[in-house]
Design a protein around this motif. Structure first.
Motif, mmCIF file in Angstrom:
data_model
loop_
_atom_site.group_PDB
_atom_site.id
_atom_site.type_symbol
_atom_site.label_atom_id
_atom_site.label_comp_id
_atom_site.label_asym_id
_atom_site.label_seq_id
_atom_site.Cartn_x
_atom_site.Cartn_y
_atom_site.Cartn_z
ATOM 1 N N LEU A 167 3.811 6.672 -0.452
ATOM 2 C CA LEU A 167 4.039 7.246 0.874
ATOM 3 C C LEU A 167 5.130 6.414 1.560
ATOM 4 O O LEU A 167 4.903 5.278 1.969
ATOM 5 N N MET A 168 6.314 6.996 1.655
ATOM 6 C CA MET A 168 7.446 6.271 2.207
ATOM 7 C C MET A 168 7.212 5.878 3.660
ATOM 8 O O MET A 168 7.580 4.780 4.076
ATOM 9 N N LEU A 169 6.577 6.730 4.425
ATOM 10 C CA LEU A 169 6.339 6.458 5.838
ATOM 11 C C LEU A 169 5.483 5.204 6.014
ATOM 12 O O LEU A 169 5.748 4.388 6.898
ATOM 13 N N VAL A 170 4.488 5.017 5.152
ATOM 14 C CA VAL A 170 3.622 3.842 5.239
ATOM 15 C C VAL A 170 4.428 2.580 4.903
ATOM 16 O O VAL A 170 4.289 1.541 5.559
ATOM 17 N N GLY A 171 5.281 2.647 3.899
ATOM 18 C CA GLY A 171 6.132 1.510 3.538
ATOM 19 C C GLY A 171 7.093 1.132 4.654
ATOM 20 O O GLY A 171 7.279 -0.049 4.955
ATOM 21 N N VAL A 197 0.849 -1.204 0.000
ATOM 22 C CA VAL A 197 0.000 0.000 0.000
ATOM 23 C C VAL A 197 0.880 1.248 0.000
ATOM 24 O O VAL A 197 0.599 2.219 -0.711
ATOM 25 N N GLY A 198 1.945 1.223 0.779
ATOM 26 C CA GLY A 198 2.858 2.362 0.816
ATOM 27 C C GLY A 198 3.528 2.589 -0.529
ATOM 28 O O GLY A 198 3.739 3.732 -0.940
ATOM 29 N N ALA A 199 3.870 1.500 -1.242
ATOM 30 C CA ALA A 199 4.499 1.644 -2.546
ATOM 31 C C ALA A 199 3.506 2.168 -3.580
ATOM 32 O O ALA A 199 3.861 2.998 -4.417
ATOM 33 N N VAL A 200 2.268 1.687 -3.516
ATOM 34 C CA VAL A 200 1.250 2.121 -4.483
ATOM 35 C C VAL A 200 0.898 3.587 -4.272
ATOM 36 O O VAL A 200 0.767 4.357 -5.226
#
Length: 128
Positions: free
Chosen positions: A60-64, A54-57
């Motif tokens: 958002l680096m923080l989510v990854g 989800v972070g990659a899609v």
């Protein structure tokens, strides 16, 4: 280097004893980790992987990074599971073994010498 006749006999005796030793089976059962912990850790890794995707899609680096942290935490949690101890794990035998380990310096005896001494001790006690 081939084994001597005596070493081969000792090895064969140890192999026979391994198969018929009830203490070994119970010790191995106590030492194993609960499988449910691995299942939960596997689910944690999958959830972390999903968060990484989800972070990659969403770019958002923080989510990854958060997803990777969840994956890592789940894996470490599974691998560092505390093992159940036997009742009275530090009894008289445990204390003697700990004392022997602490007093023995590395290199005093070879592995095979220690195995032969244990085998001879068990044979004298009538366990074999």
């Amino acid at each position: 280097m081939p084994l001597s006749e005596y070493e081969q006999r000792v090895l064969e005796q140890m192999e026979r004893d391994l198969g018929s030793d009830p203490k070994l089976g119970s010790a191995m059962a106590r030492a194993s980790r609960p499988r449910s912990r691995y299942v939960w850790a596997g689910l944690g890794v999958l959830v972390g992987l999903a968060v990484v995707v989800v972070g990659a899609v969403t770019q958002l680096m923080l989510v990854g990074v958060l997803g990777f942290a969840v994956m890592l935490a789940a894996a470490v949690w599974a691998l560092l599971a505390p093992r159940p101890h036997a009742a009275g794990g530090t009894g008289a035998g445990g204390a003697q073994a700990a004392k022997a380990k602490g007093s023995r310096r590395k290199g005093d005896t070879s592995f095979m010498n220690r195995m032969e001494q244990r085998f001879d001790k068990r044979r004298e006690q009538g366990e074999i």
